[in-house]
Scaffold this active site. Structure first.
Site, PDB file in Angstrom:
ATOM      1  N   CYS A  84       0.827  -1.204   0.000  1.00 38.76           N
ATOM      2  CA  CYS A  84       0.000   0.000   0.000  1.00 38.76           C
ATOM      3  C   CYS A  84       0.872   1.270   0.000  1.00 38.76           C
ATOM      4  CB  CYS A  84      -0.999  -0.056   1.150  1.00 38.76           C
ATOM      5  SG  CYS A  84      -2.411   1.021   0.850  1.00 38.76           S
ATOM      6  N   HIS A 175      -3.401  -5.157   1.724  1.00 36.07           N
ATOM      7  CA  HIS A 175      -2.675  -5.464   2.968  1.00 36.07           C
ATOM      8  C   HIS A 175      -2.813  -6.936   3.355  1.00 36.07           C
ATOM      9  CE1 HIS A 175      -1.975  -1.258   4.337  1.00 36.07           C
ATOM     10  NE2 HIS A 175      -3.078  -1.021   3.648  1.00 36.07           N
ATOM     11  N   GLU A 177      -1.086  -8.465   5.419  1.00 34.32           N
ATOM     12  CA  GLU A 177      -0.771  -8.577   6.854  1.00 34.32           C
ATOM     13  C   GLU A 177      -1.989  -8.315   7.728  1.00 34.32           C
ATOM     14  OE1 GLU A 177      -0.173  -6.071   4.955  1.00 34.32           O
ATOM     15  OE2 GLU A 177      -0.373  -4.190   6.063  1.00 34.32           O
TER      16      GLU A 177
END
Ligand code: GLN
Length: 221
Positions: A84, A175, A177
């Site tokens: 990002c 994302h 994560e």
């Protein structure tokens, strides 16, 4: 693939989603090194630049004197994954502004979906990365508009590129994560030439992620 360096993978620790990347690498038995200064880059096979706010990250990089050091290490073979805001940092061209690190032959548009309220989840099949669909989380995400030269597109949808890689860089506008999936982290670890003991995508300390409100991610501006 042979391990190129011994010090593993670093995470740029200036601003943004550092802990979430750390957690995902830990689940893959990869102890990440937090990077705040030039010396922390020594020996790294890879560096993750997390999501956050790209203008802020760019300024902090200059303040701690890491801009040139990261470029040099990337030229010397250290892989970089930008998620990002991190993808904005590594892009060679950023619509309407100067590039920051300029390491990857992509054109990126900040806030390509609109405001923070235009954040969303979706699932997508990324054949190079996993054999089944992966959950994707977009938070005031950029859009990769074009890729040239040595860049391979990993995921293109609805007229924009969401994930791409070059020989020494990986860019995702979403994302991984912030989801339970380890697929992209596994992919990056392998790209860095590091060995991997397998780990389950469902185990781990991030249950209930779908319930997480957007406001709790507001630091990812
Ligand atoms: N909108 C942010 C920027 O332009 C990126 C958001 C994020 O990293 N989730 O820097």
């Amino acid at each position: 693939m042979r391990a190129k360096e011994s010090a593993g993978i670093g995470i740029l620790n200036l601003q943004g989603g550092v802990a979430e990347h750390f957690d995902h690498l830990a689940r893959l038995n990869i102890p990440a090194k937090l990077v705040k200064e030039r010396g922390h880059l020594d020996g790294l096979a890879g560096l993750i630049i997390p999501g956050g706010e790209s203008t802020c990250l760019g300024k902090l990089l200059r303040i701690v004197n890491l801009t040139e050091a990261i470029k040099e290490r990337n030229r010397a073979g250290m892989n970089i994954w930008g998620t990002c805001a991190g993808a904005i940092l590594i892009a060679a061209r950023v619509v309407g502004q100067e590039p920051i690190l300029g390491l990857m032959d992509i054109t990126i548009e900040r806030n390509g979906f609109g405001s923070q309220l235009a954040s969303f989840h979706k699932w997508a099949f990324v054949p190079a990365v996993a054999g089944e669909p992966i959950p994707l989380t977009f938070i005031r995400a950029p859009k990769i508009l074009a890729a040239g030269g040595d860049v391979k597109i990993l995921l293109e949808q609805d007229g924009y590129i969401a994930a791409a890689e070059s020989p020494a860089a990986l860019a995702t506008v979403f994302h991984p994560e912030l989801t339970p999936s380890l697929a992209f982290h596994r992919y990056f670890v392998r790209k860095c030439g590091l060995g991997l003991k397998d780990a389950s995508d469902t185990a781990g300390p991030t249950p209930g992620w779908e319930m997480t409100s957007w406001t709790s991610h507001s630091r990812l501006a």
